[in-house]
Design a protein around this motif. Structure first.
Motif, PDB file in Angstrom:
ATOM      1  N   ASN A   1       0.807  -1.225   0.000  1.00  0.00           N
ATOM      2  CA  ASN A   1       0.000   0.000   0.000  1.00  0.00           C
ATOM      3  C   ASN A   1       0.840   1.274   0.000  1.00  0.00           C
ATOM      4  OD1 ASN A   1       0.947  -0.059   2.598  1.00  0.00           O
ATOM      5  ND2 ASN A   1      -1.048   0.114   3.610  1.00  0.00           N
ATOM      6  N   LEU A   2       2.152   1.132  -0.085  1.00  0.00           N
ATOM      7  CA  LEU A   2       2.994   2.320  -0.235  1.00  0.00           C
ATOM      8  C   LEU A   2       2.966   2.755  -1.695  1.00  0.00           C
ATOM      9  CD1 LEU A   2       6.147   1.500   1.965  1.00  0.00           C
ATOM     10  CD2 LEU A   2       4.057   2.730   2.602  1.00  0.00           C
ATOM     11  N   PRO A   3       2.558   3.978  -1.992  1.00  0.00           N
ATOM     12  CA  PRO A   3       2.422   4.412  -3.394  1.00  0.00           C
ATOM     13  C   PRO A   3       3.742   4.379  -4.165  1.00  0.00           C
ATOM     14  CG  PRO A   3       2.240   6.280  -1.886  1.00  0.00           C
ATOM     15  CD  PRO A   3       2.198   5.047  -1.042  1.00  0.00           C
ATOM     16  N   GLU A   4       4.844   4.508  -3.443  1.00  0.00           N
ATOM     17  CA  GLU A   4       6.156   4.523  -4.121  1.00  0.00           C
ATOM     18  C   GLU A   4       6.467   3.194  -4.804  1.00  0.00           C
ATOM     19  OE1 GLU A   4       5.832   7.718  -1.323  1.00  0.00           O
ATOM     20  OE2 GLU A   4       5.589   5.547  -1.033  1.00  0.00           O
ATOM     21  N   LYS A   5       5.915   2.107  -4.289  1.00  0.00           N
ATOM     22  CA  LYS A   5       6.152   0.794  -4.900  1.00  0.00           C
ATOM     23  C   LYS A   5       5.563   0.759  -6.315  1.00  0.00           C
ATOM     24  CE  LYS A   5       5.993  -4.145  -3.807  1.00  0.00           C
ATOM     25  NZ  LYS A   5       5.530  -5.172  -2.856  1.00  0.00           N
ATOM     26  N   LYS A   6       4.369   1.292  -6.456  1.00  0.00           N
ATOM     27  CA  LYS A   6       3.736   1.381  -7.772  1.00  0.00           C
ATOM     28  C   LYS A   6       4.484   2.372  -8.659  1.00  0.00           C
ATOM     29  CE  LYS A   6      -0.717   2.379  -9.999  1.00  0.00           C
ATOM     30  NZ  LYS A   6      -2.151   2.721  -9.770  1.00  0.00           N
ATOM     31  N   THR A   7       4.942   3.463  -8.062  1.00  0.00           N
ATOM     32  CA  THR A   7       5.657   4.496  -8.825  1.00  0.00           C
ATOM     33  C   THR A   7       6.910   3.931  -9.481  1.00  0.00           C
ATOM     34  OG1 THR A   7       4.855   6.278  -7.401  1.00  0.00           O
ATOM     35  CG2 THR A   7       6.867   6.712  -8.641  1.00  0.00           C
ATOM     36  N   ILE A   8       7.657   3.117  -8.746  1.00  0.00           N
ATOM     37  CA  ILE A   8       8.885   2.516  -9.284  1.00  0.00           C
ATOM     38  C   ILE A   8       8.565   1.674 -10.513  1.00  0.00           C
ATOM     39  CG2 ILE A   8      10.744   0.858  -8.806  1.00  0.00           C
ATOM     40  CD1 ILE A   8      10.551   1.829  -5.831  1.00  0.00           C
ATOM     41  N   ALA A   9       7.504   0.870 -10.422  1.00  0.00           N
ATOM     42  CA  ALA A   9       7.105   0.029 -11.554  1.00  0.00           C
ATOM     43  C   ALA A   9       6.683   0.879 -12.747  1.00  0.00           C
ATOM     44  CB  ALA A   9       5.976  -0.906 -11.131  1.00  0.00           C
ATOM     45  N   GLN A  10       5.945   1.941 -12.485  1.00  0.00           N
ATOM     46  CA  GLN A  10       5.450   2.784 -13.576  1.00  0.00           C
ATOM     47  C   GLN A  10       6.577   3.524 -14.284  1.00  0.00           C
ATOM     48  OE1 GLN A  10       2.448   5.074 -11.448  1.00  0.00           O
ATOM     49  NE2 GLN A  10       0.814   3.742 -12.227  1.00  0.00           N
ATOM     50  N   LYS A  11       7.643   3.825 -13.562  1.00  0.00           N
ATOM     51  CA  LYS A  11       8.792   4.466 -14.204  1.00  0.00           C
ATOM     52  C   LYS A  11       9.470   3.537 -15.210  1.00  0.00           C
ATOM     53  CE  LYS A  11       9.841   7.860 -10.613  1.00  0.00           C
ATOM     54  NZ  LYS A  11      10.801   8.340  -9.573  1.00  0.00           N
ATOM     55  N   LEU A  12       9.177   2.240 -15.110  1.00  0.00           N
ATOM     56  CA  LEU A  12       9.707   1.262 -16.066  1.00  0.00           C
ATOM     57  C   LEU A  12       8.641   0.804 -17.052  1.00  0.00           C
ATOM     58  CD1 LEU A  12      11.910  -0.777 -13.589  1.00  0.00           C
ATOM     59  CD2 LEU A  12      12.714   0.723 -15.412  1.00  0.00           C
ATOM     60  N   GLY A  13       7.553   1.560 -17.123  1.00  0.00           N
ATOM     61  CA  GLY A  13       6.523   1.293 -18.118  1.00  0.00           C
ATOM     62  C   GLY A  13       5.553   0.193 -17.764  1.00  0.00           C
ATOM     63  N   LEU A  14       5.496  -0.188 -16.486  1.00  0.00           N
ATOM     64  CA  LEU A  14       4.610  -1.267 -16.054  1.00  0.00           C
ATOM     65  C   LEU A  14       3.423  -0.695 -15.275  1.00  0.00           C
ATOM     66  CD1 LEU A  14       7.363  -3.786 -14.924  1.00  0.00           C
ATOM     67  CD2 LEU A  14       6.015  -3.843 -17.030  1.00  0.00           C
ATOM     68  N   PRO A  15       2.260  -1.359 -15.329  1.00  0.00           N
ATOM     69  CA  PRO A  15       1.053  -0.801 -14.689  1.00  0.00           C
ATOM     70  C   PRO A  15       1.189  -0.637 -13.180  1.00  0.00           C
ATOM     71  CG  PRO A  15       0.480  -2.579 -16.213  1.00  0.00           C
ATOM     72  CD  PRO A  15       1.970  -2.606 -16.062  1.00  0.00           C
ATOM     73  N   THR A  16       1.778  -1.633 -12.523  1.00  0.00           N
ATOM     74  CA  THR A  16       1.934  -1.575 -11.075  1.00  0.00           C
ATOM     75  C   THR A  16       3.008  -2.563 -10.636  1.00  0.00           C
ATOM     76  OG1 THR A  16       0.744  -1.543  -8.966  1.00  0.00           O
ATOM     77  CG2 THR A  16       0.125  -3.264 -10.551  1.00  0.00           C
ATOM     78  N   TYR A  17       3.197  -2.682  -9.318  1.00  0.00           N
ATOM     79  CA  TYR A  17       4.334  -3.440  -8.786  1.00  0.00           C
ATOM     80  C   TYR A  17       4.258  -4.941  -9.044  1.00  0.00           C
ATOM     81  CZ  TYR A  17       1.009  -4.289  -4.990  1.00  0.00           C
ATOM     82  OH  TYR A  17      -0.095  -4.641  -4.259  1.00  0.00           O
ATOM     83  N   THR A  18       3.061  -5.512  -9.236  1.00  0.00           N
ATOM     84  CA  THR A  18       2.971  -6.965  -9.427  1.00  0.00           C
ATOM     85  C   THR A  18       3.707  -7.417 -10.678  1.00  0.00           C
ATOM     86  OG1 THR A  18       0.800  -6.657 -10.460  1.00  0.00           O
ATOM     87  CG2 THR A  18       0.841  -7.270  -8.116  1.00  0.00           C
ATOM     88  N   TRP A  19       3.687  -6.590 -11.720  1.00  0.00           N
ATOM     89  CA  TRP A  19       4.443  -6.924 -12.930  1.00  0.00           C
ATOM     90  C   TRP A  19       5.942  -6.844 -12.666  1.00  0.00           C
ATOM     91  CZ3 TRP A  19      -0.513  -5.339 -13.459  1.00  0.00           C
ATOM     92  CH2 TRP A  19      -1.289  -5.960 -14.435  1.00  0.00           C
ATOM     93  N   LEU A  20       6.345  -5.799 -11.976  1.00  0.00           N
ATOM     94  CA  LEU A  20       7.780  -5.647 -11.732  1.00  0.00           C
ATOM     95  C   LEU A  20       8.301  -6.760 -10.830  1.00  0.00           C
ATOM     96  CD1 LEU A  20      10.350  -4.123 -12.237  1.00  0.00           C
ATOM     97  CD2 LEU A  20       9.741  -2.509 -10.417  1.00  0.00           C
ATOM     98  N   GLU A  21       7.521  -7.176  -9.834  1.00  0.00           N
ATOM     99  CA  GLU A  21       7.933  -8.288  -8.988  1.00  0.00           C
ATOM    100  C   GLU A  21       8.170  -9.539  -9.831  1.00  0.00           C
ATOM    101  OE1 GLU A  21       5.598  -7.096  -4.829  1.00  0.00           O
ATOM    102  OE2 GLU A  21       4.907  -8.773  -6.063  1.00  0.00           O
ATOM    103  N   SER A  22       7.247  -9.840 -10.731  1.00  0.00           N
ATOM    104  CA  SER A  22       7.372 -11.008 -11.600  1.00  0.00           C
ATOM    105  C   SER A  22       8.559 -10.878 -12.535  1.00  0.00           C
ATOM    106  CB  SER A  22       6.081 -11.184 -12.413  1.00  0.00           C
ATOM    107  OG  SER A  22       6.252 -12.133 -13.453  1.00  0.00           O
TER     108      SER A  22
END
Length: 302
Positions: free
Chosen positions: A179-200
């Motif tokens: 629920n920390l917004p920065e986790k999603k932000t990091i993923a989006q900076k790499l062109g991904l919708p949210t952190y679940t894609w970046l984790e994978s």
């Protein structure tokens, strides 16, 4: 009950005779002897096994020559070098994005605070790994930090994240509270919708990185961690998805690398270099690596 290992070591001459017995065509004995001496029978076996038609008797597909083995070996070696360069850029970018984003929001040692972790058990495991890797590090900046500030507290993330293995880095990111917004932000900076894609995708890249670092065969390999599918993107991506078991082959992994690489190193030559490499070794089957028909025409590979 297991059987005791009783196979004796064999000489180069005996190894050549065994390969001939199993149906391998040998046109250049000097080349074969050189490779057995300087590359090794067991390493080369990882390549000629995919050119055999009987996994028990280890007999070769009729017409298979040692030159085919060497081509496959050289292709795989050059592909690993290409991937190593790409993954290095991705890894550096990820470290920087995580450090900058999280430190700005939660301070220099955010990773030491369990309140920022999604799972307590994973937090404890990550801290143990971080402590071990800091202890093993021979970097001057770690030694300087310890001399000046001691070891009672962790160094700031911009120091610590530099010495972590990519595997540990990916685990640290994965365990940032969802629920920390920065986790999603990091993923989006790499062109991904949210952190679940970046984790994978970080797992995919980490596994590839380890195979490359240990000089393992990556072509014709089945991967146990297929990437989470990205259905649409505002950036160039693929339309023709690998289906079924092809999702576990190399092509889909390469798509992930190329997509992330384009975000952190937009002027890379990965696409053209991969196409040149495949053209250089026409005997290597792209189909066996999961490449879809006309893959090179996809937006991602332009």
């Amino acid at each position: 009950m297991v059987d005791p290992f009783k196979k004796p070591a064999t000489s180069i001459t005996e190894q050549i005779a065994l390969l001939q017995q199993r149906g391998l065509t040998i046109n250049d004995h000097a080349s074969l002897e050189y490779h057995l001496t300087h590359v090794g029978y067991y390493r080369l076996a990882g390549y000629w096994q995919v050119l055999q038609n009987d996994p028990v008797k280890h007999t070769f597909i009729p017409g298979t020559a040692f030159e085919n083995v060497v081509e496959l070996y050289n292709f795989d070696r050059e592909l690993r070098l290409l991937l190593t360069d790409a993954i290095e850029r991705i890894e550096v970018s990820l470290r920087s994005l995580i450090v900058n984003t999280m430190c700005w929001a939660y301070g220099p040692t955010w990773y030491s605070d369990p309140h920022h972790a999604e799972h307590a058990k994973r937090y404890d495991e990550n801290i143990r790994s971080i402590n071990a890797e800091l202890e093993r590090s021979s970097e001057d900046f770690v030694a300087h930090h310890n001399r000046k500030y001691g070891k009672s507290e962790h160094p700031p993330a911009w120091k610590t994240m530099q010495v972590l293995s990519f595997g540990t880095l990916s685990k640290v990111f994965s365990n940032i509270r969802n629920n920390l917004p920065e986790k999603k932000t990091i993923a989006q900076k790499l062109g991904l919708p949210t952190y679940t894609w970046l984790e994978s995708w970080m797992v995919v890249i980490s596994v590839l990185r380890n195979y490359c670092a240990h000089h393992c065969r990556i072509c014709y390999r089945k991967f146990n961690f297929p990437p989470k599918e990205l259905i649409r993107s505002k950036f160039p991506w693929i339309k023709n998805y690998p289906t079924g078991i092809l999702k576990e082959h190399l092509y889909f992994q390469l798509c992930v690398v190329k997509y992330i690489l384009d975000r952190c190193a937009p002027y890379n030559r990965f696409s053209s270099q991969l196409k040149q490499l495949i053209t250089k070794y026409p005997s290597v089957s792209t189909g066996r690596m999961g490449f879809v028909p006309e893959w090179e025409k996809e937006d991602l590979w332009q």
